[in-house]
Design a protein around this motif. Sequence first.
Motif, PDB file in Angstrom:
ATOM      1  N   GLY A 270     -34.612  45.523-117.088  1.00  0.00           N
ATOM      2  CA  GLY A 270     -33.681  45.845-118.172  1.00  0.00           C
ATOM      3  C   GLY A 270     -33.884  47.276-118.641  1.00  0.00           C
ATOM      4  N   ALA A 271     -32.930  47.762-119.423  1.00  0.00           N
ATOM      5  CA  ALA A 271     -32.996  49.137-119.921  1.00  0.00           C
ATOM      6  C   ALA A 271     -32.143  49.256-121.174  1.00  0.00           C
ATOM      7  CB  ALA A 271     -32.522  50.130-118.856  1.00  0.00           C
ATOM      8  N   ALA A 272     -32.378  50.317-121.937  1.00  0.00           N
ATOM      9  CA  ALA A 272     -31.577  50.559-123.146  1.00  0.00           C
ATOM     10  C   ALA A 272     -31.646  52.036-123.495  1.00  0.00           C
ATOM     11  CB  ALA A 272     -32.085  49.717-124.316  1.00  0.00           C
ATOM     12  N   THR A 273     -30.607  52.500-124.149  1.00  0.00           N
ATOM     13  CA  THR A 273     -30.523  53.872-124.652  1.00  0.00           C
ATOM     14  C   THR A 273     -30.584  53.837-126.167  1.00  0.00           C
ATOM     15  OG1 THR A 273     -29.114  54.486-122.772  1.00  0.00           O
ATOM     16  CG2 THR A 273     -29.159  55.999-124.659  1.00  0.00           C
ATOM     17  N   ALA A 274     -31.407  54.693-126.778  1.00  0.00           N
ATOM     18  CA  ALA A 274     -31.524  54.738-128.228  1.00  0.00           C
ATOM     19  C   ALA A 274     -30.212  55.206-128.857  1.00  0.00           C
ATOM     20  CB  ALA A 274     -32.660  55.670-128.641  1.00  0.00           C
ATOM     21  N   PRO A 275     -29.939  54.806-130.098  1.00  0.00           N
ATOM     22  CA  PRO A 275     -28.676  55.188-130.742  1.00  0.00           C
ATOM     23  C   PRO A 275     -28.451  56.694-130.798  1.00  0.00           C
ATOM     24  CG  PRO A 275     -29.715  53.423-131.976  1.00  0.00           C
ATOM     25  CD  PRO A 275     -30.701  53.848-130.932  1.00  0.00           C
ATOM     26  N   ASP A 276     -29.530  57.485-130.933  1.00  0.00           N
ATOM     27  CA  ASP A 276     -29.355  58.939-130.997  1.00  0.00           C
ATOM     28  C   ASP A 276     -29.304  59.582-129.621  1.00  0.00           C
ATOM     29  OD1 ASP A 276     -31.974  58.757-130.168  1.00  0.00           O
ATOM     30  OD2 ASP A 276     -32.838  59.701-131.948  1.00  0.00           O
ATOM     31  N   GLY A 277     -29.495  58.787-128.553  1.00  0.00           N
ATOM     32  CA  GLY A 277     -29.442  59.312-127.198  1.00  0.00           C
ATOM     33  C   GLY A 277     -30.649  60.125-126.792  1.00  0.00           C
ATOM     34  N   ARG A 278     -31.637  60.257-127.648  1.00  0.00           N
ATOM     35  CA  ARG A 278     -32.790  61.107-127.358  1.00  0.00           C
ATOM     36  C   ARG A 278     -33.946  60.340-126.734  1.00  0.00           C
ATOM     37  NH1 ARG A 278     -33.911  64.332-132.805  1.00  0.00           N
ATOM     38  NH2 ARG A 278     -35.507  65.259-131.451  1.00  0.00           N
TER      39      ARG A 278
ATOM     40  N   VAL B  53     -35.348  53.484-122.673  1.00  0.00           N
ATOM     41  CA  VAL B  53     -36.458  52.597-122.370  1.00  0.00           C
ATOM     42  C   VAL B  53     -36.109  51.756-121.152  1.00  0.00           C
ATOM     43  CG1 VAL B  53     -35.667  50.754-123.923  1.00  0.00           C
ATOM     44  CG2 VAL B  53     -38.094  50.928-123.360  1.00  0.00           C
ATOM     45  N   LEU B  54     -37.074  51.603-120.258  1.00  0.00           N
ATOM     46  CA  LEU B  54     -36.988  50.676-119.137  1.00  0.00           C
ATOM     47  C   LEU B  54     -38.018  49.581-119.373  1.00  0.00           C
ATOM     48  CD1 LEU B  54     -36.925  53.158-116.098  1.00  0.00           C
ATOM     49  CD2 LEU B  54     -34.984  52.271-117.393  1.00  0.00           C
ATOM     50  N   ARG B  55     -37.704  48.375-118.949  1.00  0.00           N
ATOM     51  CA  ARG B  55     -38.663  47.305-119.118  1.00  0.00           C
ATOM     52  C   ARG B  55     -38.917  46.584-117.794  1.00  0.00           C
ATOM     53  NH1 ARG B  55     -38.052  42.060-122.306  1.00  0.00           N
ATOM     54  NH2 ARG B  55     -39.871  41.727-121.001  1.00  0.00           N
TER      55      ARG B  55
ATOM     56  N   SER C 208     -34.271  41.206-121.094  1.00  0.00           N
ATOM     57  CA  SER C 208     -33.388  41.967-121.985  1.00  0.00           C
ATOM     58  C   SER C 208     -34.197  42.852-122.919  1.00  0.00           C
ATOM     59  CB  SER C 208     -32.521  41.014-122.819  1.00  0.00           C
ATOM     60  OG  SER C 208     -31.753  40.182-121.991  1.00  0.00           O
ATOM     61  N   ILE C 209     -33.632  44.022-123.226  1.00  0.00           N
ATOM     62  CA  ILE C 209     -34.246  44.919-124.200  1.00  0.00           C
ATOM     63  C   ILE C 209     -33.148  45.744-124.857  1.00  0.00           C
ATOM     64  CG2 ILE C 209     -34.683  46.818-122.569  1.00  0.00           C
ATOM     65  CD1 ILE C 209     -37.454  47.084-124.099  1.00  0.00           C
ATOM     66  N   ALA C 210     -33.328  46.051-126.132  1.00  0.00           N
ATOM     67  CA  ALA C 210     -32.334  46.833-126.884  1.00  0.00           C
ATOM     68  C   ALA C 210     -33.035  47.542-128.024  1.00  0.00           C
ATOM     69  CB  ALA C 210     -31.235  45.927-127.437  1.00  0.00           C
ATOM     70  N   TYR C 211     -32.466  48.658-128.460  1.00  0.00           N
ATOM     71  CA  TYR C 211     -32.898  49.325-129.681  1.00  0.00           C
ATOM     72  C   TYR C 211     -32.146  48.731-130.870  1.00  0.00           C
ATOM     73  CZ  TYR C 211     -35.275  53.179-127.225  1.00  0.00           C
ATOM     74  OH  TYR C 211     -36.133  53.936-126.453  1.00  0.00           O
ATOM     75  N   THR C 212     -32.807  48.678-132.014  1.00  0.00           N
ATOM     76  CA  THR C 212     -32.093  48.348-133.244  1.00  0.00           C
ATOM     77  C   THR C 212     -31.185  49.524-133.603  1.00  0.00           C
ATOM     78  OG1 THR C 212     -33.982  49.179-134.528  1.00  0.00           O
ATOM     79  CG2 THR C 212     -33.866  46.796-134.127  1.00  0.00           C
ATOM     80  N   PRO C 213     -30.147  49.304-134.404  1.00  0.00           N
ATOM     81  CA  PRO C 213     -29.204  50.395-134.709  1.00  0.00           C
ATOM     82  C   PRO C 213     -29.854  51.614-135.347  1.00  0.00           C
ATOM     83  CG  PRO C 213     -28.223  48.293-135.277  1.00  0.00           C
ATOM     84  CD  PRO C 213     -29.654  48.005-134.907  1.00  0.00           C
ATOM     85  N   ASP C 214     -30.986  51.440-136.053  1.00  0.00           N
ATOM     86  CA  ASP C 214     -31.663  52.605-136.637  1.00  0.00           C
ATOM     87  C   ASP C 214     -32.667  53.232-135.681  1.00  0.00           C
ATOM     88  OD1 ASP C 214     -33.730  50.774-136.612  1.00  0.00           O
ATOM     89  OD2 ASP C 214     -33.916  50.619-138.795  1.00  0.00           O
TER      90      ASP C 214
END
Length: 361
Positions: free
Chosen positions: A221-229, A232-234, A271-277
């Motif tokens: 799984g993977a996710a991009t932080a809300p600010d794009g900076r 994360v890969l898991r 699954s992995i995700a960033y919180t909105p903040d």
Amino acid sequence: MGERRRPAWWRRAAASGGGLVLALAPAGAAVAAPAPHSSPAGGVPVCRVRDSRLTEISGMVATANGLVVVNDSADEEARRRIFFLTADCRVTRAVRYPSRPRDTEDLAVGADGTIWVADIGDNDQSRQTVAVWKLPPGGDRPVLHRLTYPDGPHDAEALLLTGDGRPLIITKQGGAAGIYAPTRDLVPGATVPMARRGQVRLPGTDTSNPSGFLGRAVVTGAATAPDGRRVVLRTYADAFQFDVPDDDVVGAITSGTPRVVPLPDEPQGESIAYTPDGRFLLTVSESADQPPGTRPTILRYPVPGPARATGAPTAPVSRSPVPAVPPRSDLPRLLGGLGVLGAGLLGVGLVRTVRSRRTRR
């Protein structure tokens, strides 16, 4: 991976006899030290998913309104949906696909709120095309975009978005995951070729997980932080967060040094995700009833703080000695393959011993 067959990468490794072991740790080679950890072991439960349709959650994103999740390839039609959940895991909406998806494995959310569904799973590596579905904010009909690899089929379970909103697919190969990107803008209903942009080699860890060393090697799984900076890969065992300078996601994950967040003993963490903040990582395991009678639980882990952004080593985290319950779909096959491999190696050793004794006589 919801299918009940061994993935192709495992079959190839098992068929090569000792090749699996040699590929991960060649004889005489120095084994890399485990990467430093920067998060406490064990996630904090956020909520439990009780909807009976959500039994194999393979992708998740968090939005200001709650969570969005998808199942792995589901046999039952009612489970083939894009599910919208409240912050306490109650399903409020389920969006149908206009045609049957093949194997949905991950989710991403764009800066404009578009939900991207990665229909990229291919355990047998037999698909001629993979796909991403795009669901605009408030929409009720996802749009299909087909993609092809330049070098044959791959099994993949991870999707990232670049700063300009382009998808990146990261394959599931153990030890060296490939990165693929479309060569031009996506066209609804059309097939767009992809190009290989590099590969990811994640550092080794010793994080406890039901699939052992194999679980620490494959990207799930993977996710991009809300600010794009940050991205994360898991794996089944850990999360690896990379800083993204100058919007160069490919450069970040191919040459950057990640900060490691252990995700110990998740039943089948995909699954992995960033919180909105952007302050926390959320995870959920694919398999329900692990252990029997339980439901999928969203877990929260703190994101490594700015003070550790330089990648300075931190104290390693102790591991729990209590064995975890194996995932129902993956671990039995992995253990079975390891058993066959071990028996084969033992047989080779016995034959060599007999031959040696005959020679001495």
